[in-house]
Write an enzyme that holds these catalytic residues in place. Sequence first.
Site, PDB file in Angstrom:
ATOM      1  N   HIS A 216     -15.567  12.607   6.797  1.00 44.87           N
ATOM      2  CA  HIS A 216     -16.290  11.509   6.157  1.00 44.87           C
ATOM      3  C   HIS A 216     -15.348  10.698   5.287  1.00 44.87           C
ATOM      4  O   HIS A 216     -14.289  11.184   4.874  1.00 44.87           O
ATOM      5  CB  HIS A 216     -17.450  12.040   5.316  1.00 44.87           C
ATOM      6  CG  HIS A 216     -17.032  12.996   4.241  1.00 44.87           C
ATOM      7  ND1 HIS A 216     -16.779  14.328   4.501  1.00 44.87           N
ATOM      8  CD2 HIS A 216     -16.802  12.840   2.917  1.00 44.87           C
ATOM      9  CE1 HIS A 216     -16.433  14.936   3.381  1.00 44.87           C
ATOM     10  NE2 HIS A 216     -16.428  14.046   2.403  1.00 44.87           N
TER      11      HIS A 216
ATOM     12  N   CYS B 283     -16.711  16.278  -5.527  1.00 46.33           N
ATOM     13  CA  CYS B 283     -15.597  16.232  -4.586  1.00 46.33           C
ATOM     14  C   CYS B 283     -15.031  14.817  -4.576  1.00 46.33           C
ATOM     15  O   CYS B 283     -15.646  13.903  -5.125  1.00 46.33           O
ATOM     16  CB  CYS B 283     -16.038  16.648  -3.181  1.00 46.33           C
ATOM     17  SG  CYS B 283     -17.178  15.499  -2.386  1.00 46.33           S
TER      18      CYS B 283
END
Length: 691
Positions: free
Chosen positions: A65, A203
């Site tokens: 991603h 993250c």
Amino acid sequence: MSEMITADLVDLDLSASTKEAAARALAERMIAQGRVTDLDGFLADVAAREAQMPTGLDGGIGIPHCRSEHVTEPTLAFGRSADGIDFGAPDGPADLIFLIAAPAGADDAHLTILSSLARQLMDEDFKAALRTATDAGATAALIRGDEPEPTPEPTPESTTEPEPPPEPTTEPESTTEPEPRPEPETAPAAPAAKFKIVAVTSCPTGIAHTYMAAESLEKAGRDVGDVEVLVETQGSAGFTRLAPEAIAGADGVIFAHDVPVREKDRFAGKPTVDVGVKAGINRPAELIGEVREKAARGETTSGAASATPVDRAGDAGDGYGTKLRKWLMSGVSYMVPFVAAGGLLIALGFAIGGYTINKAPSVAEHFVWTQTDSWAALLFQVGSVAFAFLVPVLAGFIAYGMADRPGLVPGFVGGSIALTINAGFLGGLAAGLIAGGVVMAIQKVNVPPVLRGIMPVVVIPLISSAVVGFLMFLVIGKPIASLQRALTDWLNSLSGANAIILGIILGLMMCFDLGGPLNKVAYAFAVGGLANPTEGSLKVMAAVMAAGMVPPLAMALATTVRGRLFTKTERENGKAAWVLGASFITEGAIPFAAADPLRVIPASMAGGAVTGALSMAFGCTLRAPHGGIFVVPLIGNPFLYLIAIAAGVCVSTALVVILKGMRKPAPEGGADGAGDAPAQKGQEPKIPVAA
């Protein structure tokens, strides 16, 4: 998620064998739907995100991603592989692959929907359904969370429901007497008996891992039974702070993060487990056990929960070498601004007033507004003051990276002692590591609760400063000072082949990871020599900066002379690389290396080695720690210095052009036309395939 995934974005027979091929296959579906505008540009962004941290997860999941300017709207594509694809998960290949594409400025609502998918991936039933699905449309509906329309059967049931109410009333006496007995059973399971944990997950992209770690921790808490876990997700969709009373009432804290936790001070003074976000996904029960053990031993962070510039503890799998690198990079990252400001001011002072400006009287006592020498002296003396902080800041923030704020005082004290005893840069490194180690040892001591409040303010600074001072003054300070003098003498004695070999080594280090740890080690070695500049240390600084300029300049030149070998996005990046390379920003070559590392990195290293060797052979010197071509007037032998850079750039350019030219041409235009002609609406898009 209704607009994010459709049947056309599902591939139930993904034939790719590598993660790069899988990302390309799914991205091609996005291109066909008009969700992505530049295939190779988007894939370069995916590769850059993958380089930060593998996106494979336990349970056979891969979730590549990224955010990208080449994405028109938040999009999700799904592929199922029969053989599995390696995405770096500890338990093996992934068979369920989700490619998540978010625009560079994606709105919170869409990102929140994407985060719900991340949570779904922790559901075993959901994953099992994906593995047995046979229809792309049904699979897309399952991922979207579509539910079947309600059947009309509840209506007749509602007519039967009036009858049950009277029945309980007819048997109240027979049924109610057994019922008081279960009530005592609820008392032992009262919420007050639960062990309460607050957690933060985050993250780098903030789209997937953040929410998967949160779901994993919450689920593990439910499975344990007597644990309550409340999670604050600090993702791309923003974050909602945990209630202060929830934090105050928590028995422990878990940080599962790969970026600094925001407002970390809120969690100070509690038993804390600090790990990477993947640990929160893969071993949540173990983390809960760790924080419970710390609470049972009475361990608290004594304020060490505050934000650190790096992931202080890292994942539990990190070795000592990895942790040491993170601690050292913490100190270097805070030291560099002092080096840049102080070094440039000193260099400007020399450039304006000559090399005797260091003997000028203090400008506080003697300053003539109309004299150039006075202004030169002012620049030099301000720069010298800034430079005097170099070693203390290095030591202080190494200790900070290890032990957080309690490490600052002994770290700065140790760094100042290193200057006092002429231990220099090496003394600062040692002082920072010693200070951090001493503080971490003190924090492990179980102290009475009444003393915990004064530990970070009084006890830890007092004891740690005394211990560090003793060690630096009387034990290791003098040997380190002797080593520093030996290193300085060695640098000053370098000539001929020895100097050239050192230049080659420094050039290779600067170009190997393009701004990464090895690059920073070489740079830190060079700027450390500027604290007490000598002829040898000034040569090292010149070689390091020259080599660091080569990769972006070479990529810029290569995209100019052989543009057909590069994608449209790379050619655009090449224009920016001219400026980045000229400014000594090695990271300008990263987009090229991420897309084609096996060709770009070796070519860059070869050119950097040539430049480093020539700079040392020509005897070029540099007093400024940064600036690129903009500090050429401050360079010794500037003409030869520019020749060294040009030679390295030509070598790297030639090599990258040759290596890229040797690859097999792609079947549909390859890199020659990649990204040049987006498909028109209504036409079947022609997807370029990289060689």
